[in-house]
Design an enzyme around this catalytic site. Structure first.
Site, short mmCIF file in Angstrom:
data_model
loop_
_atom_site.label_atom_id
_atom_site.label_comp_id
_atom_site.label_asym_id
_atom_site.label_seq_id
_atom_site.Cartn_x
_atom_site.Cartn_y
_atom_site.Cartn_z
N ARG A 1 0.81 -1.21 0.00
CA ARG A 1 0.00 0.00 0.00
C ARG A 1 0.84 1.26 0.00
O ARG A 1 0.58 2.18 -0.79
CB ARG A 1 -0.97 0.03 1.17
CG ARG A 1 -0.66 -0.99 2.24
CD ARG A 1 -1.54 -0.77 3.43
NE ARG A 1 -2.72 -1.59 3.42
CZ ARG A 1 -3.92 -1.15 3.72
NH1 ARG A 1 -4.10 0.10 4.04
NH2 ARG A 1 -4.95 -1.95 3.72
N THR A 2 1.83 1.34 0.85
CA THR A 2 2.60 2.58 0.92
C THR A 2 3.34 2.81 -0.39
O THR A 2 3.38 3.92 -0.92
CB THR A 2 3.60 2.53 2.10
OG1 THR A 2 2.88 2.24 3.29
CG2 THR A 2 4.31 3.85 2.27
N LYS B 1 24.12 -10.40 0.47
CA LYS B 1 25.17 -10.67 -0.51
C LYS B 1 26.37 -9.78 -0.29
O LYS B 1 27.42 -9.97 -0.89
CB LYS B 1 24.64 -10.42 -1.93
CG LYS B 1 23.90 -11.61 -2.51
CD LYS B 1 23.45 -11.28 -3.93
CE LYS B 1 22.34 -12.20 -4.37
NZ LYS B 1 21.61 -11.65 -5.53
N ARG C 1 12.02 3.01 2.52
CA ARG C 1 11.56 2.27 3.70
C ARG C 1 12.61 1.25 4.08
O ARG C 1 13.20 0.60 3.21
CB ARG C 1 10.24 1.56 3.42
CG ARG C 1 9.89 0.55 4.52
CD ARG C 1 8.50 0.02 4.40
NE ARG C 1 7.53 1.04 4.76
CZ ARG C 1 6.22 0.77 4.93
NH1 ARG C 1 5.75 -0.44 4.77
NH2 ARG C 1 5.40 1.74 5.26
N HIS D 1 7.25 7.32 10.63
CA HIS D 1 6.57 7.11 9.35
C HIS D 1 5.79 8.40 9.10
O HIS D 1 4.59 8.46 9.27
CB HIS D 1 5.63 5.91 9.47
CG HIS D 1 5.05 5.43 8.17
ND1 HIS D 1 5.25 6.09 6.98
CD2 HIS D 1 4.28 4.37 7.88
CE1 HIS D 1 4.61 5.44 6.00
NE2 HIS D 1 4.02 4.39 6.53
#
Lengths: 324, 433
Positions: free
Chosen positions: A68-69, A96, A118, A146
């Site tokens: 959604r974000t 990695k 994010r 947020h």
């Protein structure tokens, strides 16, 4: 005073970031919400796009899964005419060997104007912002902040209640692990609302009362006289014994249902940042009750608020005071 | 220590001799022959220095026993990109330190005789400061099986510790304290209850604001309390490393009052800094145990001032950029400290909490006594391990100038006082400003 030309120049060279609500002033928040209000109308029109960000590149860099974000940011950037690239860096790529800073510098070499980031670690977005030239928007870092969620919540409330000042807002649930809660506490306090936290002590972070909130462990007491009830998502892994003994017990004492909501004001409204755990933190029927639930409005406001943030950062209209 | 200059005589004249072990605090001179101090005092060389003696003019500066740092991570063997025995020695020398006790958490772990011998040999080759290795308390630092306390002691292990890992199992700790009595060995604990210490910084308002998982002060308090009861039960000798909390200082204070064989140390960052140093996610201030509240910082300072805390150790923990330039939760714990131990310890003197003698004692004879090291004092026949310094000269700490391979210090720009002018080990000058 900066001239118009300077403002534009600042916008073209990249500058400020939006890393959190903490540190933003009330007038800056209001300005962003005013700007977002305009975009709500644009988003409801048939033609939803402008060319404000034409030729600009926005990279959505998500180190944590999100639908959604990321979709909301993508739509916001596209409706402003920007070119958008989505990158989901699974944690395996980090294993990695490439570090966050390497990733930041690699992408920075491609000259993005805005990076929307994010990450599952608190502070990671700030670390990344120190290594890039463009603007960075924090789309959620660990349990820290947020900011666009708090802004979209504020816009949702403001459009229904007219003003945030003087409202009594309860934030309920897993505050300890919630970046949404922290950003909302900062924003609501800055705008003059009264903030209450309702949760069992295991889900409240230490010394949280020092953030200007009142805490409750009894939901009915905490909800008394509230104008807004914000529910937080309880992660599945935290329901199985270590923080709360069971879903059943959690819903009984901390899940929102009609009976507990009756303690709040008669016109109290319910919010949830999503995705919801129906029957865990919120009663399913209540979540769908359009008279009480603002949950779908929040999603709509999300796109408008993110357009406002992209607008303000790229046009330099928010540079003063935003963390840079 | 070359045998060739065994008889070389050196006269340190115009010195301000200062020795905490004896209380010596006088203008005078000191004579070394080969690796030993052979004479000193206010009247020595009153009528000039006889021929054939090398003269070192101290120009009125303080001449003290070299510092003894009982908590250092050498990173060799295993992590030579962070530090080596040579670079740690160079850093220590620049910091006025002449003896260090090396923690056993290298790769491989120093849990057998060959590991301890290896470090001793590499230290001899490096020809810098004296290195006294700790032995691991349990094999592979796993907290389960005891190492060979007796054999390791014979081969030079000065005490036993699992380094940055707490011995969590109470039965293991009980047996370690009991068994150690056979050899009068000292058990050194990283006092932190691991099940309470899952976080990355001090637990409190700042960790809550930053969204970082906090470590409660009770992680330390509970472990020190438990260990004190085990000392009571067994009579074993116990040392709590790097105290960071007011509560733990209180517990040690009471244990000493009850006559238990207990000592403790702290590191400079626990009395010079508080948790505010990690704001902005500064990973250079990420350390274990974490920097605490201002109240705790004051209590540590007070514990040093009133003698509850026996020593200051650097807890030198070198980390390269790649281990620190990470999101806070992922970054390594640790602060380099060899080159800041002395000026930061002197804060206690400059802030008038302690006399210069008592302040020096915390980094010379007292730590040496805890581990039973034959160093840390000025005496006839003692090792010629010396530091010449000016306790007052001010400067700002600049980690870029450190000789250590790693620069992970939160003290950039910290206003300090106290400069090392010369460091001497076994009569040889290994550092000169």
């Amino acid at each position: 005073m900066t001239t118009y030309a300077e403002t534009i120049a600042a916008g073209q060279t990249g500058h400020g970031h939006l890393l959190g609500i903490e540190g933003l002033r009330a007038d800056q928040i209001s300005n962003l919400l005013d700007l977002a209000d305009g975009y709500v109308d644009q988003n409801r029109a048939v033609k939803k796009t402008t060319d404000l960000l034409e030729g600009r590149t926005v990279i959505n860099l998500f180190f944590e899964n999100s639908t959604r974000t990321r979709t909301s940011f993508e739509l916001a950037a596209k409706r402003l005419g920007a070119d958008v690239i989505n990158m989901t860096v699974a944690s395996s790529s980090i294993k990695k060997g490439e570090t966050l800073v390497d990733t930041a510098m690699t992408l920075n070499a491609m000259h993005p104007d805005v990076m929307v980031v994010r990450h599952s670690d608190s502070g990671a977005v700030k670390l990344l912002s120190e290594k890039v030239n463009g603007s960075v928007i924090n789309a959620g870092d660990g349990s820290h902040e947020h900011p666009t969620q708090a802004l979209l919540d504020a816009l949702t409330i403001r459009r229904r209640k007219g003003d945030l000042y003087g409202l009594r807002v309860a934030i309920c649930g897993d505050v300890a692990h919630s970046r949404v809660a922290r950003s909302n506490i900062h924003l609501l306090n800055t705008m003059g609302a009264e903030v209450r936290l309702i949760a069992p002590p295991t889900l409240l972070p230490s010394a949280v009362d020092r953030m200007g909130v009142e805490t409750f462990h009894n939901m009915k007491e905490g909800l008394e006289g509230c104008d807004i009830v914000m529910m937080l998502r309880l992660q599945l892994e935290r329901m199985q014994g270590s923080f709360v003994p069971s879903v059943r017990e959690y819903f009984r004492y901390f899940g929102l249902d009609q009976e507990k909501l009756a303690m709040a004001k008669p016109d109290a409204l319910v919010m949830h940042p999503g995705p919801m755990n129906r029957g865990v933190e919120i009663d399913s029927e209540l979540a769908d009750d359009l008279d009480r639930s603002l949950i779908r409005t929040q999603v709509e406001m999300g796109v408008a608020v993110r357009m406002a943030c992209l607008h303000a950062l790229t046009q330099g209209t928010l540079s003063d005071g935003v963390q840079s | 220590m070359s045998q060739l200059d065994n008889k070389t005589k050196r006269a340190y004249i115009n010195a301000h001799l200062i020795d905490p072990a004896s209380g010596l605090d006088t203008k005078g001179a000191l004579l070394t022959e080969g690796i030993h101090i052979v004479d000193f005092g206010p009247d020595l060389f009153k009528d000039g220095v006889p021929e054939g003696i090398e003269i070192i003019d101290c120009q009125g500066h303080h001449l003290a026993p070299g510092l003894v740092d009982i908590r250092v991570h050498l990173r060799e063997p295993g992590d030579e990109h962070k530090e080596t025995i040579l670079t740690a020695g160079q850093a220590a020398a620049a910091g006025g330190i002449t003896s260090i006790a090396a923690l056993p958490d290298s790769t491989p772990v120093l849990d057998d005789v060959s590991g301890v011998e290896y470090v001793a040999r590499r230290a001899r080759e490096a020809k810098m400061v004296k290195i006294f290795p700790y032995g691991a308390l349990t094999k592979r630092l796993e907290g389960k099986e005891l190492t060979e306390f007796g054999l390791l002691s014979e081969f030079g292990a000065v005490a036993f510790t699992d380094s940055t890992k707490a011995v969590a199992n109470a039965q293991t700790m009980r047996r370690a304290l009991s068994y150690a009595k056979t050899f009068n060995a000292l058990i050194v604990q990283h006092p932190e209850e691991p099940t309470l210490a899952g976080g990355v910084m001090n637990g409190g308002e700042i960790s809550t604001r930053m969204g970082l998982s906090g470590i409660s002060t009770y992680a330390e308090i509970i472990m020190v309390e438990r260990d004190i009861r085990l000392v009571e039960m067994t009579g074993g000798r116990y040392h709590a490393a790097h105290l960071s909390t007011a509560g733990a200082v209180d517990i040690i204070r009471q244990a000493k009052a009850r006559g238990l064989p207990v000592t403790c140390d702290t590191a400079p960052h626990y009395f010079c800094l508080n948790e505010n140093s990690v704001l902005d996610y500064r990973t250079f201030a990420k350390v274990s145990p974490p920097l605490r509240s201002e109240d705790d910082r004051e209590a540590i300072f007070q514990g040093l001032a009133d003698g509850t805390i026996d020593a200051i150790a650097s807890d030198h923990s070198p980390h390269d950029q790649d281990s620190k330039r990470l999101p806070f939760a992922q970054a390594e714990f640790g602060i380099v400290g060899l080159e800041t131990l002395f000026p930061l310890a002197l804060q206690l003197y400059h802030k008038k909490a302690l006399s210069l003698l008592d302040c020096l004692s915390l980094v010379t004879n007292k730590p040496a006594e805890i581990l039973g090291l034959p160093v840390g004092k000025i005496a006839k026949g003692a090792a010629a391990d010396l530091v010449l310094f000016n306790p007052d000269s001010p400067y700002f700490i600049d980690p870029e100038k450190f000789r250590s391979k790693s620069k992970n210090s939160p003290f950039t720009g910290f206003p300090a006082q106290g400069k090392v002018l010369r460091t001497v080990v076994d009569g040889r000058t290994i550092y000169e400003r």
